[in-house]
Design a protein around this motif. Structure first.
Motif, PDB file in Angstrom:
ATOM      1  N   LEU A  35      -4.897  -4.640  -0.237  1.00  0.00           N
ATOM      2  CA  LEU A  35      -5.894  -4.055  -1.130  1.00  0.00           C
ATOM      3  C   LEU A  35      -7.192  -3.729  -0.399  1.00  0.00           C
ATOM      4  N   ALA A  36      -7.516  -4.541   0.609  1.00  0.00           N
ATOM      5  CA  ALA A  36      -8.738  -4.320   1.379  1.00  0.00           C
ATOM      6  C   ALA A  36      -8.551  -3.262   2.460  1.00  0.00           C
ATOM      7  N   GLY A  37      -7.302  -2.841   2.694  1.00  0.00           N
ATOM      8  CA  GLY A  37      -7.027  -1.874   3.758  1.00  0.00           C
ATOM      9  C   GLY A  37      -7.294  -2.433   5.134  1.00  0.00           C
ATOM     10  N   ASN A  38      -7.175  -3.758   5.276  1.00  0.00           N
ATOM     11  CA  ASN A  38      -7.459  -4.436   6.539  1.00  0.00           C
ATOM     12  C   ASN A  38      -6.162  -4.621   7.312  1.00  0.00           C
ATOM     13  N   LEU A  39      -5.882  -3.720   8.255  1.00  0.00           N
ATOM     14  CA  LEU A  39      -4.608  -3.761   8.977  1.00  0.00           C
ATOM     15  C   LEU A  39      -4.508  -4.956   9.918  1.00  0.00           C
ATOM     16  N   GLU A  40      -5.627  -5.395  10.467  1.00  0.00           N
ATOM     17  CA  GLU A  40      -5.591  -6.572  11.344  1.00  0.00           C
ATOM     18  C   GLU A  40      -5.213  -7.810  10.540  1.00  0.00           C
ATOM     19  N   ALA A  41      -5.828  -7.965   9.373  1.00  0.00           N
ATOM     20  CA  ALA A  41      -5.473  -9.083   8.504  1.00  0.00           C
ATOM     21  C   ALA A  41      -4.036  -8.949   8.020  1.00  0.00           C
ATOM     22  N   LEU A  42      -3.606  -7.721   7.758  1.00  0.00           N
ATOM     23  CA  LEU A  42      -2.224  -7.480   7.324  1.00  0.00           C
ATOM     24  C   LEU A  42      -1.243  -7.959   8.391  1.00  0.00           C
ATOM     25  N   LYS A  43      -1.534  -7.641   9.638  1.00  0.00           N
ATOM     26  CA  LYS A  43      -0.668  -8.086  10.737  1.00  0.00           C
ATOM     27  C   LYS A  43      -0.574  -9.607  10.776  1.00  0.00           C
ATOM     28  N   GLN A  44      -1.708 -10.277  10.610  1.00  0.00           N
ATOM     29  CA  GLN A  44      -1.721 -11.741  10.644  1.00  0.00           C
ATOM     30  C   GLN A  44      -0.943 -12.336   9.475  1.00  0.00           C
ATOM     31  N   LYS A  45      -1.125 -11.783   8.289  1.00  0.00           N
ATOM     32  CA  LYS A  45      -0.454 -12.333   7.110  1.00  0.00           C
ATOM     33  C   LYS A  45       1.042 -12.066   7.141  1.00  0.00           C
ATOM     34  N   LEU A  46       1.442 -10.928   7.686  1.00  0.00           N
ATOM     35  CA  LEU A  46       2.872 -10.667   7.867  1.00  0.00           C
ATOM     36  C   LEU A  46       3.475 -11.686   8.827  1.00  0.00           C
TER      37      LEU A  46
END
Length: 261
Positions: free
Chosen positions: A54-65
């Motif tokens: 939702l935040a469009g934060n791809l770095e955070a997305l990578k970490q959460k994946l």
């Protein structure tokens, strides 16, 4: 995918599996975890993944994946210890499912794979006595579950004929809820009528091609953004929001609506 990329991905998975083995044997916290103890942690990680998207934060997305992949490996390791299945079974299981539901993939499957997995061109037959709603997960959030139920009913033709009739149902449910409240009916009945209204609104969302979960989340985020604006605007004026009258707060709210997208 190039051979170099494939090799990198294989090595990364092998590294993760090796770390899992080591931690399961040597780390006190990891060694005592069970399927049940991990469950609520996984739910939290899924929520964090949603926030990153939702935040469009791809770095955070990578970490959460990465966190979720770790959980998949962890569950598989525990299951392997119980002689149930391992990570290979998990991966092959989803591959088989994809091939079943995407016929073009059959053209690239080898004869040996076809013999190994059996006839993948036809999905397994379901028990005719089994409910068509059996695949809908009980743990789904209620809003998403309502949408899944309605989609499944639509697949067998049990659906409203058009959008106008769905909206008439929404209006009917609104009237019934209001009548129930005005008549002073018990809270349980009022809750039942409210549930019917919400279910009908989800149905209408489906007819106008809106994801109700996404729409509600957008509304939540919009409210939060405007509320933060109110708080900050009041502070700039030397005021404390909880101390204001409703009329004064409405003034800040209207300003928030005007100045924010």
């Amino acid at each position: 995918m190039t051979n170099l990329t494939a090799d990198k991905n294989v090595k990364a998975l092998q590294r993760l599996l090796s770390i899992m083995e080591e931690l399961r044997e040597q780390c006190p916290w990891n060694s005592k975890q069970t399927l049940e103890s991990l469950r609520h942690l996984t739910i939290g990680k899924t929520d964090e993944l949603s926030e990153a998207i939702l935040a469009g934060n791809l770095e955070a997305l990578k970490q959460k994946l990465g966190d979720l992949i770790w959980h998949v490996v962890f569950y598989s390791k525990i299951a392997a210890e119980q002689n149930a299945f391992d990570i290979g079974d998990v991966i092959n299981g989803v591959c088989d499912k994809l091939v079943v539901h995407h016929p073009p993939l059959h053209t690239v499957a080898s004869e040996a794979e076809s013999q190994h997995h059996g006839n993948l061109s036809t999905p397994p037959e379901k028990d005719p006595n089994q409910s068509l709603l059996v695949d809908i997960q009980a743990s789904l959030p209620a809003l998403i579950k309502a949408l899944r139920i309605q989609e499944q009913a639509h697949r067998i033709g049990f659906d409203w004929p058009n959008q106008a009739e769905v909206w008439e149902k929404v209006e009917e449910e609104i009237r019934e809820l209001k009548q129930c409240q005005e008549a002073g009916h018990p809270q349980a009945q009022l809750e039942n009528e409210w549930g019917d209204l919400l279910f009908s609104l989800v149905n209408y969302a489906r007819f106008i091609h809106i994801n109700p979960e996404s729409a509600l989340e957008q509304a939540n985020r919009k409210f939060i953004k405007r509320f933060h604006y109110m708080e900050q605007a009041a502070q700039r004026d030397g005021k404390n929001l909880p101390d204001l009258s409703l009329a004064e707060m409405d003034t800040y709210w209207e300003a928030a609506k005007k100045n924010l997208n």
